[in-house]
Scaffold this motif. Sequence first.
Motif: not given
Length: 58
Positions: A35-39, A43-49
Motif C-alpha cells: 500500500x505504499x504510494x510512489x515517491x 506536501x504529499x507525505x503530509x497529506x497522506x499523514x
Amino acid sequence: MSTAPEPEPRAPRPALVFDDPLDQQTSDDTDRGWGDRPEGDSAADLKRFLDEKPPHHL
C-alpha cells in the motif's frame, strides 16, 4: 450425401510449470503491494499523514 463439419482446431493447453513458486516475486514482496504510494514530495507525505491519521489523534 452429407458431410460432417470439420472440427475446429483446439487451442493448445498451457504447459505445466514445475518451478518452485517461492522463487517468484509476488506483490506482497514489494512496497507497492503493502500500500505504499510512489515517491512524492513532503506536501504529499503530509497529506497522506493527515488522511491516514486515526480520529483519536486529532
